[in-house]
Design a protein around this motif. Structure first.
Motif, PDB file in Angstrom:
ATOM      1  N   ASP A 100       0.829  -1.208   0.000  1.00 28.85           N
ATOM      2  CA  ASP A 100       0.000   0.000   0.000  1.00 28.85           C
ATOM      3  C   ASP A 100       0.865   1.260   0.000  1.00 28.85           C
ATOM      4  O   ASP A 100       0.654   2.178   0.795  1.00 28.85           O
ATOM      5  CB  ASP A 100      -0.954  -0.004   1.199  1.00 28.85           C
ATOM      6  N   GLN A 101       1.825   1.290  -0.910  1.00 27.47           N
ATOM      7  CA  GLN A 101       2.679   2.471  -1.077  1.00 27.47           C
ATOM      8  C   GLN A 101       1.896   3.472  -1.923  1.00 27.47           C
ATOM      9  O   GLN A 101       2.111   3.617  -3.119  1.00 27.47           O
ATOM     10  CB  GLN A 101       3.993   2.066  -1.749  1.00 27.47           C
ATOM     11  N   ARG A 164     -11.498   7.304   0.717  1.00 29.55           N
ATOM     12  CA  ARG A 164     -10.295   7.114   1.521  1.00 29.55           C
ATOM     13  C   ARG A 164      -9.043   7.326   0.686  1.00 29.55           C
ATOM     14  O   ARG A 164      -8.102   8.011   1.102  1.00 29.55           O
ATOM     15  CB  ARG A 164     -10.282   5.713   2.128  1.00 29.55           C
ATOM     16  N   ARG A 168      -6.611  10.672   1.273  1.00 33.38           N
ATOM     17  CA  ARG A 168      -5.283  10.514   1.859  1.00 33.38           C
ATOM     18  C   ARG A 168      -4.184  11.037   0.933  1.00 33.38           C
ATOM     19  O   ARG A 168      -3.201  11.614   1.397  1.00 33.38           O
ATOM     20  CB  ARG A 168      -5.039   9.054   2.246  1.00 33.38           C
ATOM     21  N   ARG A 171      -4.391  14.852   1.097  1.00 34.57           N
ATOM     22  CA  ARG A 171      -3.847  15.359   2.366  1.00 34.57           C
ATOM     23  C   ARG A 171      -2.319  15.304   2.335  1.00 34.57           C
ATOM     24  O   ARG A 171      -1.640  16.224   2.796  1.00 34.57           O
ATOM     25  CB  ARG A 171      -4.427  14.554   3.530  1.00 34.57           C
ATOM     26  N   TYR A 172      -1.777  14.220   1.788  1.00 30.72           N
ATOM     27  CA  TYR A 172      -0.326  14.099   1.679  1.00 30.72           C
ATOM     28  C   TYR A 172       0.238  15.220   0.799  1.00 30.72           C
ATOM     29  O   TYR A 172       1.259  15.830   1.131  1.00 30.72           O
ATOM     30  CB  TYR A 172       0.047  12.733   1.086  1.00 30.72           C
ATOM     31  N   ASP A 269       4.849   4.690   1.681  1.00 35.32           N
ATOM     32  CA  ASP A 269       3.765   4.448   2.628  1.00 35.32           C
ATOM     33  C   ASP A 269       3.955   5.449   3.755  1.00 35.32           C
ATOM     34  O   ASP A 269       4.788   5.238   4.636  1.00 35.32           O
ATOM     35  CB  ASP A 269       3.813   3.016   3.172  1.00 35.32           C
ATOM     36  N   PRO A 270       3.237   6.569   3.733  1.00 32.56           N
ATOM     37  CA  PRO A 270       3.448   7.602   4.750  1.00 32.56           C
ATOM     38  C   PRO A 270       3.213   7.114   6.176  1.00 32.56           C
ATOM     39  O   PRO A 270       3.782   7.671   7.117  1.00 32.56           O
ATOM     40  CB  PRO A 270       2.432   8.687   4.363  1.00 32.56           C
ATOM     41  N   GLU A 271       2.390   6.085   6.339  1.00 28.61           N
ATOM     42  CA  GLU A 271       2.130   5.555   7.673  1.00 28.61           C
ATOM     43  C   GLU A 271       3.216   4.590   8.146  1.00 28.61           C
ATOM     44  O   GLU A 271       3.194   4.141   9.283  1.00 28.61           O
ATOM     45  CB  GLU A 271       0.772   4.837   7.697  1.00 28.61           C
ATOM     46  N   ARG A 272       4.144   4.238   7.241  1.00 32.36           N
ATOM     47  CA  ARG A 272       5.286   3.369   7.567  1.00 32.36           C
ATOM     48  C   ARG A 272       4.862   2.025   8.146  1.00 32.36           C
ATOM     49  O   ARG A 272       5.496   1.476   9.034  1.00 32.36           O
ATOM     50  CB  ARG A 272       6.245   4.092   8.513  1.00 32.36           C
ATOM     51  N   ARG A 273       3.782   1.467   7.595  1.00 32.81           N
ATOM     52  CA  ARG A 273       3.361   0.118   7.996  1.00 32.81           C
ATOM     53  C   ARG A 273       4.228  -0.936   7.341  1.00 32.81           C
ATOM     54  O   ARG A 273       4.277  -2.086   7.794  1.00 32.81           O
ATOM     55  CB  ARG A 273       1.896  -0.088   7.583  1.00 32.81           C
ATOM     56  N   SER A 276       9.008   1.391   2.262  1.00 36.10           N
ATOM     57  CA  SER A 276       8.755   2.131   1.025  1.00 36.10           C
ATOM     58  C   SER A 276       9.801   1.733  -0.010  1.00 36.10           C
ATOM     59  O   SER A 276      10.858   1.193   0.327  1.00 36.10           O
ATOM     60  CB  SER A 276       8.787   3.636   1.292  1.00 36.10           C
TER      61      SER A 276
END
Length: 358
Positions: A100-101, A164, A168, A171-172, A269-273, A276
């Motif tokens: 989900d990058q 969604r 997102r 917003r980024y 992946d801005p949430e770093r799950r 990247s």
């Protein structure tokens, strides 16, 4: 205490192995010069050769292996003997979508010593970041073909836009624009003709903008945006667009900055799950594979983006200053009008890194 990062190296196809090897050499010089961190490289030989041997571009547990990395350093995928949609979906998009990058970030500027094809445009006149939605839109993979081979054959390609997904990435993009000096964002759509998905984009952009009162923004249709980038590059700063539109616009941006050979990208992946992935955007370039003339600058710039993502901004800045010094000295590969080989450009950047003042 020395910081340690695990990097998954996936050179893949064409000139990918050549430029990734050059990039790793330069990154090693930066890490050695900095002294505060080390890079531990895991090498993965996935790509079209792997596909010919195994029928897949990566093993079934490939994503699990990549997940152990802090970042992925990717070369290029594509082979003249493998259909492009097979290779793209088999490796690169499998990683981007699997992790989900969703933010594909493509900075563009004219480097010192590099000449833009635009008349009277030099460094400082063209300094952009294009944010590409990287998880849905026109590349969602939805659609199909029926009645194959018959006169009534039908092929559908369905663009998917979710609230969604659009919110997102918007917003980024606003946050990125907010962090840049000009604090300006251009939202690119085609809402005059695509009256559902693109109007949806425009509406969400308007809603998100309320959370960023210090960011000025405007809207542009994608066809008009191509003219604006060519005729009024100084009016462009940060751009956000759909998967397809930004893919096209970022290639135009790279050409206007001098060459695809200098254009980097990060699949973030801005949430770093998950890790990247960072890659040059020039593709596998089989026409020059093995000739030793591939431009490694995009891979160096990509490496700098990776370092910054890992939190090593001073090292990233040092690397980019070294690249700019080498370009300004006229040590350029043939795509930029020079005569330097891949190894010569790499050696010059390594030398510049080692002699660079902090």
């Amino acid at each position: 205490m020395t910081r340690s990062y695990r990097i998954a190296s996936v050179p893949a196809d064409g000139i990918g192995p050549e430029v990734i090897a050059a990039g790793l050499e330069v990154l090693d010089a930066v890490a050695s010069r900095d002294g505060g961190f080390t890079l531990n490289i895991d090498h993965y030989g996935w790509g079209s050769d792997w596909y010919r041997k195994h029928g897949v571009f990566m093993p079934p547990d490939g994503l699990a292996w990549l997940r152990t990395a802090d970042a992925i350093y990717f070369g290029a995928v594509g082979d003249p003997n493998v259909p492009d949609h097979v290779s793209l979906w088999g490796l690169r998009l499998q990683i981007c979508q699997g992790f989900d990058q969703y933010a594909n970030v493509r900075p563009t500027r004219i480097l010192p010593g590099v000449t833009s094809p635009l008349r009277d445009v030099g460094p400082g006149d063209l300094d952009w970041v294009i944010v590409r939605e990287n998880s849905e839109g026109e590349y969602a993979g939805q659609g199909g073909r029926t009645h194959r081979g018959l006169p009534e054959e039908v092929a559908t390609e369905t663009a998917i836009f979710t609230r969604r997904g659009v919110e997102r990435i918007m917003r980024y993009a606003f946050q990125l624009a907010q962090s840049r000096p000009r604090k300006h964002l251009t939202v690119v759509t085609k809402s005059n003709a695509q009256r559902h998905g693109m109007v949806f984009w425009d509406e969400i952009a308007g809603l998100v903008s309320h959370d960023f009162p210090d960011v000025t923004w405007d809207k542009e249709l994608v066809d008009a945006m191509t003219m604006r980038m060519v005729r009024k590059p100084q009016t462009v700063d940060t751009v956000v667009a759909t998967n397809l539109h930004a893919d096209i616009l970022s290639d135009l941006a790279a050409a206007l900055a001098g060459s695809l050979g200098i254009a980097p990208t990060g699949n973030i992946d801005p949430e770093r799950r998950a890790p990247s992935m960072f890659e040059p955007i020039h593709g596998s370039a089989f026409d020059i594979t093995g000739k030793g003339i591939a431009n490694p600058v995009a891979t160096f710039w990509t490496g700098a983006m990776m370092l910054e993502h890992l939190g090593e901004k001073p090292a990233a800045d040092l690397l980019m200053r070294a690249v700019e010094q080498v370009c300004a000295a006229g040590i350029l590969s043939p795509d930029l009008g020079g005569k330097a080989t891949t190894k010569e450009v790499t050696a010059a950047v390594v030398e510049a890194v080692r002699g660079m003042n902090r």
